[in-house]
Design a protein around this motif. Structure first.
Motif, PDB file in Angstrom:
ATOM      1  N   ASN A   1       0.848  -1.185   0.000  1.00 30.85           N
ATOM      2  CA  ASN A   1       0.000   0.000   0.000  1.00 30.85           C
ATOM      3  C   ASN A   1       0.890   1.244   0.000  1.00 30.85           C
ATOM      4  N   ARG A   2       0.813   2.027  -1.053  1.00 28.15           N
ATOM      5  CA  ARG A   2       1.669   3.208  -1.186  1.00 28.15           C
ATOM      6  C   ARG A   2       1.223   4.374  -0.303  1.00 28.15           C
ATOM      7  N   GLN A   3       0.026   4.291   0.315  1.00 29.49           N
ATOM      8  CA  GLN A   3      -0.575   5.442   0.982  1.00 29.49           C
ATOM      9  C   GLN A   3      -0.672   6.612  -0.003  1.00 29.49           C
ATOM     10  N   ASN A   4      -0.968   6.251  -1.254  1.00 28.52           N
ATOM     11  CA  ASN A   4      -1.040   7.236  -2.326  1.00 28.52           C
ATOM     12  C   ASN A   4      -2.064   6.732  -3.338  1.00 28.52           C
ATOM     13  N   ARG A   5      -3.283   7.241  -3.243  1.00 24.91           N
ATOM     14  CA  ARG A   5      -4.375   6.767  -4.098  1.00 24.91           C
ATOM     15  C   ARG A   5      -4.211   7.225  -5.548  1.00 24.91           C
ATOM     16  N   ALA A   6      -3.257   8.107  -5.818  1.00 28.62           N
ATOM     17  CA  ALA A   6      -3.016   8.547  -7.188  1.00 28.62           C
ATOM     18  C   ALA A   6      -2.137   7.567  -7.960  1.00 28.62           C
TER      19      ALA A   6
END
Length: 717
Positions: free
Chosen positions: A95-100
């Motif tokens: 999970n990148r903690q980046n929804r983009a």
């Protein structure tokens, strides 16, 4: 000690030893004789379709797992694949903690180079590809709330899926329910995360349906990482009396805006992992996505020995993304600007015929995939105003078409063993029509064709009712994506014709054991040798170019254990050891701008983005009703972040704890839960951006976070 420093080697070894001791202590309880009313219930048989025939996973000569999805009985946010695939060995979902940028997915080290989206792994939802024919994929539209299971195929047999299929992940939507049932889910927690879902499942005579609506919002763990995602999923199926079945599928996704905090440098990560890098705010980096797709599957049983299946689908995906490319870097006439505007249409069909007559089972099929994309680029400034759409700098039409034929034969001359052989012939055509041509920006139009034949073979032996031994071998290939093929490192016109597809030769040995009715274990040894590994060549002016590295090798071992005893106790362990290295020397870049690679990378250097060791463990007690708790542990080894291995993300150990209570009502069920992640508030990089030209490699994982929720189901059994 640096904020990136992990536990000492001794500490990690002690932790892993403790887990091994726990397994050893639990095994006798799982296998010893118990009174009939107290014995562990047998683990449910898992039927999979990844080899294009419905087979029990225990009988498939390949590493394959099916993960059951039950939103009504799961204590989690149910938004990301990383929540459900942690227990599958060989698979790393970060999970990148980046929804983009979507989640980062790799299987046995393939796909680790992806800086956004998914590369090297084939993705499907109900048979519809989520990977475009060029090999670029995304999972943002995967709807977990309506899903029944996710199948994960690893190793040589995945080559039967064609281009960029070093592994295969398939999501399957559940069928309708009889009697009908409604499910309402409400969840929220740290960083203003909130999710609302509504699901309806019904079956009326020959018609069944599964309809779902889901909305998720978050302020984001990091600054400038807020996002909203709205998705809807529908599955309608009709079964006739003569053996025909028609399934209609529809899915829509809207991400009105997902802010992009970008990666952090080592120093920024140490200072404050929750921050966004300065240029993210300066250019207001963000992404907007709209996608709609639909499809239909017609299945017809012709006789007791024959059936056929036809899948047809079409969809459209629109993406607008604002990047942090400096204004000065866009001064070059060849710059594509700092705003990416993509409008893509995709469509395809797959026709398959199957025949069975002991001792043979034969499947023959053909598929076609077509992807048309309008790609435009704009400056990300207008005058002194940054982070807005400015003057056009790129305008082209990209097209990729794939036409494939495949066959698979299973021969079972005796109950003691079976032989599987198969192959796929793939033909791909990449075409670019450049409509933005001027002084200093030559015509980049061009066409590149690729062909590949990928054979596979597997043998499974049954020396005992509770033991399966298997071996398999196969060849695979991965073409460059459109983004990787688009530019030449010498700055010349046209496509990067020197870039060749990566070709792999893979083998695997494995064993599947039922140590008791409620205790199963799987082990596998694997090796994949790759010629012409695709890697970064240069970084300059906001453009990355790519080239081939002669040889690479990924080899390792996987192991998993599932146990259930005394009715309500369940244990799951999964571990992967992976050694991934370049096997030929080359020159790499060390910063930006870099137009000529100059830093030597020796043969034997580790591939970036790949940890040597990953371990997942969880212990669950309880059922759908009454109290249930789950303890989770995850270990991921250190990860080099670039080809020259100048930096690494430290190894980490993370713990989580869930607690839930289920109440049986007269007309359904009500469940409340609390999910505590990163229990000890460990600071670590949950994912990395491999070979980032600006040295912003690190994507911080969330600190200690809490999610609470309610699941209300009424109707049904």
């Amino acid at each position: 000690m640096s904020a990136l420093a992990g536990k000492t080697r001794h500490q990690r070894e002690v932790t892993l030893l403790a887990l091994s001791m726990l397994l050893a202590a639990l095994r006798p309880a799982a296998v010893r004789a118990e009174p009939a009313g107290d014995a562990g219930a047998p683990l449910p048989a898992v039927v999979v379709t990844a080899t294009r025939a419905s087979e029990p996973a225990f009988e498939v000569p390949a590493a394959i797992d099916a993960v059951r999805i039950d939103p009504a009985g799961s204590d989690r946010l149910a938004v990301d694949l990383s929540e459900v695939l942690g227990g599958v060995p060989g698979v790393l979902v970060r999970n990148r903690q980046n929804r983009a940028q979507d989640e980062q997915i790799s299987i046995r080290g393939f796909g680790s180079r992806a800086t956004f989206g998914v590369r090297g792994v084939r993705l499907y939802t109900d048979g519809i590809p989520a990977t475009m024919p060029d090999g670029a994929g995304q999972v943002s539209h995967f709807n977990l709330d309506s899903a029944e299971r996710i199948e994960v195929l690893r190793g040589p047999f995945s080559a039967l899926y064609g281009n960029a299929s070093a592994g295969v992940i398939q999501l399957f939507t559940a069928d309708g329910a009889d009697p009908p049932e409604w499910r309402l889910g409400l969840a929220g927690g740290s960083d203003a995360a909130a999710r609302t879902s509504l699901n309806w499942r019904d079956r009326f005579g020959a018609l069944d349906s599964n309809l779902d609506l889901d909305r998720f919002r978050t302020a984001g763990y990091r600054d400038h990482s807020a996002a909203e995602r709205i998705s809807a999923n529908a599955k309608l199926a009709w079964q006739s009396a003569d053996g025909a079945r028609l399934t209609v599928l529809a899915n829509t996704l809207s991400i009105p805006e997902a802010e992009d905090p970008l990666g952090l440098s080592r120093e920024e990560f140490a200072e404050d992992p929750r921050q966004a890098t300065a240029v993210a705010r300066l250019f207001d980096t963000r992404k907007e996505v709209r996608q709609t797709q639909g499809g239909a599957i017609w299945e017809q049983t012709l006789s007791a020995h024959q059936d056929w299946r036809l899948l047809a689908y079409a969809g459209r995906r629109e993406v607008t993304q604002f990047l942090a490319i400096p204004v000065g870097a866009q001064a070059s006439p060849g710059s594509g600007g700092g705003v990416v505007d993509l409008d893509g249409d995709y469509r395809g069909a797959d026709l398959r015929w199957s025949w069975r007559s002991a001792p043979f089972e034969l499947t023959i099929g053909t598929s076609i995939e077509d992807f048309d994309q309008q790609r435009r680029g704009y400056e990300n400034f207008f005058g002194d105003l940054l982070g807005v759409r400015g003057v056009m700098r790129r305008d082209e039409t990209d097209r990729v078409r794939s036409v494939d034929q495949y066959a698979q034969l299973q021969w079972t001359p005796a109950e003691a063993w079976s032989l599987f052989v198969g192959g796929r012939r793939s033909t791909l055509a990449f075409t670019v029509a450049d409509r933005y041509v001027g002084t200093g920006n030559p015509d980049d139009s061009g066409r590149r064709d690729y062909t590949a034949t990928t054979p596979v073979a597997g043998l499974i032996v049954r020396p005992h009712d509770d033991l399966r031994l298997y071996a398999n071998w196969g060849e695979g290939f991965e073409t460059p994506t459109l983004a990787e093929l688009g530019y030449r490192s010498d700055g010349g016109a046209g496509l990067n014709f020197e870039l060749r597809p990566a070709r792999s030769h893979s083998s695997e040995l494995g064993a599947k054991l039922r140590l008791a009715p409620a205790l199963e274990a799987n082990v596998a040894l694997f090796r994949a040798d790759t010629d012409d590994e695709i890697a970064v060549a240069t970084n300059a002016g906001g453009r990355s170019t790519y080239r081939n590295v002669a040889r690479a090798r990924r080899q390792g071992a996987e192991a998993s254990v599932q146990a259930q005893w005394s009715g309500a106790w369940r244990l799951q362990l999964a571990a992967t050891w992976l050694d991934a290295r370049f096997r030929s020397p080359f020159l790499a870049c060390a910063g930006t701008p870099c137009t000529t690679p100059s830093v030597p990378v020796a043969s034997g250097s580790r591939l970036p983005g790949v940890p040597r060791l990953s371990v997942h463990a969880q212990l669950v007690h309880g059922d759908d009703t009454g109290w249930r708790w789950r303890a989770r542990f995850e270990h991921v080894g250190d990860v080099p972040v670039n080809d020259i291995a100048s930096q690494s993300a430290a190894a980490y150990d993370v713990f989580g704890l869930d607690l839930g209570y289920g109440l049986a009502l007269a007309n359904g069920k009500l469940r409340a839960f609390a999910d505590l992640d990163n229990l000890f508030d460990r600071r670590y990089a949950g994912s990395v951006i491999v070979n980032d030209g600006n040295g912003r490699y690190y994507e911080p994982a969330a600190g200690r976070s809490l999610t609470v929720g309610l699941q209300w189901q009424w109707g049904g059994h």
